[in-house]
Design an enzyme around this catalytic site. Structure first.
Site, PDB file in Angstrom:
ATOM      1  N   LEU A   1     -71.894 -98.806 -64.529  1.00  0.00           N
ATOM      2  CA  LEU A   1     -71.320 -97.584 -65.114  1.00  0.00           C
ATOM      3  C   LEU A   1     -72.300 -96.918 -66.088  1.00  0.00           C
ATOM      4  O   LEU A   1     -71.926 -96.097 -66.904  1.00  0.00           O
ATOM      5  CB  LEU A   1     -69.990 -97.919 -65.819  1.00  0.00           C
ATOM      6  CG  LEU A   1     -68.953 -98.580 -64.906  1.00  0.00           C
ATOM      7  CD1 LEU A   1     -67.716 -98.991 -65.701  1.00  0.00           C
ATOM      8  CD2 LEU A   1     -68.544 -97.655 -63.762  1.00  0.00           C
TER       9      LEU A   1
ATOM     10  N   GLY B   1     -73.745-104.071 -67.192  1.00  0.00           N
ATOM     11  CA  GLY B   1     -73.894-104.674 -65.862  1.00  0.00           C
ATOM     12  C   GLY B   1     -72.738-104.352 -64.939  1.00  0.00           C
ATOM     13  O   GLY B   1     -72.535-105.031 -63.939  1.00  0.00           O
TER      14      GLY B   1
ATOM     15  N   GLU C   1     -75.619 -92.264 -53.145  1.00  0.00           N
ATOM     16  CA  GLU C   1     -76.167 -93.462 -53.809  1.00  0.00           C
ATOM     17  C   GLU C   1     -77.562 -93.785 -53.288  1.00  0.00           C
ATOM     18  O   GLU C   1     -77.801 -93.745 -52.075  1.00  0.00           O
ATOM     19  CB  GLU C   1     -75.211 -94.632 -53.550  1.00  0.00           C
ATOM     20  CG  GLU C   1     -75.043 -95.556 -54.709  1.00  0.00           C
ATOM     21  CD  GLU C   1     -74.348 -94.885 -55.896  1.00  0.00           C
ATOM     22  OE1 GLU C   1     -75.064 -94.400 -56.791  1.00  0.00           O
ATOM     23  OE2 GLU C   1     -73.103 -94.860 -55.926  1.00  0.00           O
TER      24      GLU C   1
ATOM     25  N   ASP D   1     -78.313 -90.937 -63.765  1.00  0.00           N
ATOM     26  CA  ASP D   1     -77.452 -91.439 -64.840  1.00  0.00           C
ATOM     27  C   ASP D   1     -77.686 -90.694 -66.155  1.00  0.00           C
ATOM     28  O   ASP D   1     -76.747 -90.317 -66.857  1.00  0.00           O
ATOM     29  CB  ASP D   1     -77.687 -92.941 -65.049  1.00  0.00           C
ATOM     30  CG  ASP D   1     -77.460 -93.732 -63.773  1.00  0.00           C
ATOM     31  OD1 ASP D   1     -76.899 -93.169 -62.824  1.00  0.00           O
ATOM     32  OD2 ASP D   1     -77.857 -94.905 -63.725  1.00  0.00           O
TER      33      ASP D   1
HETATM   34  C1  GLA Z   1     -78.775 -96.749 -60.735  1.00  0.00           C
HETATM   35  C2  GLA Z   1     -79.938 -95.864 -61.148  1.00  0.00           C
HETATM   36  C3  GLA Z   1     -79.781 -94.442 -60.601  1.00  0.00           C
HETATM   37  C4  GLA Z   1     -79.485 -94.446 -59.101  1.00  0.00           C
HETATM   38  C5  GLA Z   1     -78.379 -95.451 -58.777  1.00  0.00           C
HETATM   39  C6  GLA Z   1     -78.193 -95.593 -57.279  1.00  0.00           C
HETATM   40  O1  GLA Z   1     -77.606 -96.317 -61.337  1.00  0.00           O
HETATM   41  O2  GLA Z   1     -80.029 -95.797 -62.545  1.00  0.00           O
HETATM   42  O3  GLA Z   1     -80.929 -93.677 -60.887  1.00  0.00           O
HETATM   43  O4  GLA Z   1     -80.649 -94.685 -58.371  1.00  0.00           O
HETATM   44  O5  GLA Z   1     -78.639 -96.730 -59.325  1.00  0.00           O
HETATM   45  O6  GLA Z   1     -77.718 -94.422 -56.746  1.00  0.00           O
END
Ligand code: GLA
Length: 390
Positions: free
Chosen positions: A124, A121, A33, A171
């Site tokens: 996900l 929010g 993360e 993501d």
């Molecule tokens: C969000 C961002 C990702 C990543 C996460 C944290 O989901 O869109 O790019 O940085 O936070 O890991």
């Protein structure tokens, strides 16, 4: 009636034409993360919650957007040189269309209806799913086949530049590359990736705290700036480093004096989290889910204490999870400041886990959580017309 049939019907009644329907999944991140924008490692999996985009061509160069979740119609002239963000839901699809246009795709006009079952929010990736489903729909309907890595980059750029959230690539990448029953190990520097099978008897249990997070206005951009600051300072002693990916734990400790307490903590999270992802991937390869779960627990503590992106609700949820039978690991997932936790749970305990955690969470916080038992899903795709006739 399934989701794609009903969105096609609503589209027909709103626009009077037959659409083609695309869908893109949301995701959980198992581990890694706040490492993606530091050119590190992540290990997400797509889940079976989707954003659906129904689309049909127009004669003019207008993009006419409607959403099942928001009222009103947004009308954008793609020929115009001045298209500005409106600080609303349409910025995600419009931002993507502008990126496609900037990359030289002669975009014709289109009518678009968007529907999503990924809670917003909740950490996900409902935003990335909107971007990806729209990008895939616009690109394919224009008769162009785009490389999926290129599409992921383009969607990320849209969110960075048009929406104003400086997100990494995780993501969008997983929404385009998800594979059924697999997690994906991604090197966010080279974008090299490999799939790792999630054992059949393991479930991904997603616990939504119902505490909403909002990336553009949260401390997300601030965290990113703190990491950049750490790199700037460390680079004075270690010329040639580009990101925290280039820093080992030993080097960080040696040059700790050049950093403020805050930037040191942020950097320490990133450096150790990268190592945890690689160890977790190794554990998964050797079928050691318990070891994988331990790294998840450590990741949560690091996000809570060093990176400071957890919150009371996420911590309660993780703590409750740790007390249940059949759980391998639990941690917050996504950007943080609210949202969801991800739990690896032995399949036969998943139902009981969900019930007990829900009860415990409600008792402690007064909030009823939403808990879903998932397995990894496939990536974004056109929904075949045969599926629309079901
Ligand atoms: C969000 C961002 C990702 C990543 C996460 C944290 O989901 O869109 O790019 O940085 O936070 O890991």
């Amino acid at each position: 009636m399934n989701e794609s049939t009903s969105i096609a019907e609503r589209f027909r009644s709103k626009f009077g034409a037959n659409p083609r329907v695309y869908r893109a999944p949301g995701r959980v991140n198992l581990i890694g993360e706040h490492t993606d924008y530091n050119e590190g490692f992540v290990m997400p999996a797509a889940i079976g919650m989707y954003c659906w985009v129904a689309i049909s061509p127009r004669e003019d160069r207008k993009l006419v957007l409607r959403s099942d979740e928001f009222s009103g119609t947004v009308d954008v002239d793609l020929g115009s040189a001045e298209i500005r963000p409106r600080r609303m839901w349409s910025d995600y699809p419009v931002g993507v269309a502008l990126q496609l246009k900037q990359m030289g795709l002669p975009l014709p006009g289109a009518n678009i209806l968007i529907h999503g079952d990924i809670p917003m929010g909740a950490g996900l990736s409902s935003s990335a799913a909107v971007e990806v489903a729209t990008a895939l729909a616009l690109a394919e309907e224009s008769g162009h086949t785009w490389d999926r890595v290129q599409l992921a980059r383009l969607c990320q750029k849209a969110e960075n530049e048009f929406v104003g959230a400086r997100v990494g690539i995780m993501d969008q990448f997983i929404s385009l590359h998800g594979r059924k029953n697999h997690a994906l190990l991604l090197d966010c520097r080279s974008l090299h990736f490999e799939f790792a099978a999630i054992p059949e008897n393991v479930r991904l249990v997603v616990c939504n705290t119902m505490e909403k997070h909002e990336l553009a206005s949260s401390g997300y951009n601030q965290r990113r700036a703190e990491c950049e600051e750490a790199v700037r300072r460390l680079a004075q002693a270690m010329p040639g480093i580009h990101s925290l990916r280039d820093v080992t734990l030993e080097q960080l400790e040696r040059h700790r004096g050049t950093l403020s307490e805050i930037t040191y903590k942020r950097a320490l999270h990133v450096v150790t989290e990268n190592a945890r992802v690689l160890e977790a991937a190794e554990a998964l390869r050797s079928g050691d889910i318990a070891r994988f779960g331990k790294r998840m627990g450590e990741s949560h503590c690091s996000l809570r204490d060093l990176y400071e992106v957890s919150c009371a609700e996420l911590d309660v949820m993780v703590e409750l999870a740790g007390k249940q039978e059949g759980v391998y690991g639990a941690r917050m997932t996504g950007g943080g400041f609210g949202g969801s936790t991800i739990n690896l749970v032995e399949a036969r305990f998943a139902e009981a886990f969900a019930e007990r955690v829900a009860r415990g969470y409600e008792k402690e916080t007064g909030i009823a959580p939403k808990i879903q038992i998932c397995t990894p899903a496939g990536g974004a795709t056109l929904v075949e017309p045969s599926d629309l006739q079901e």
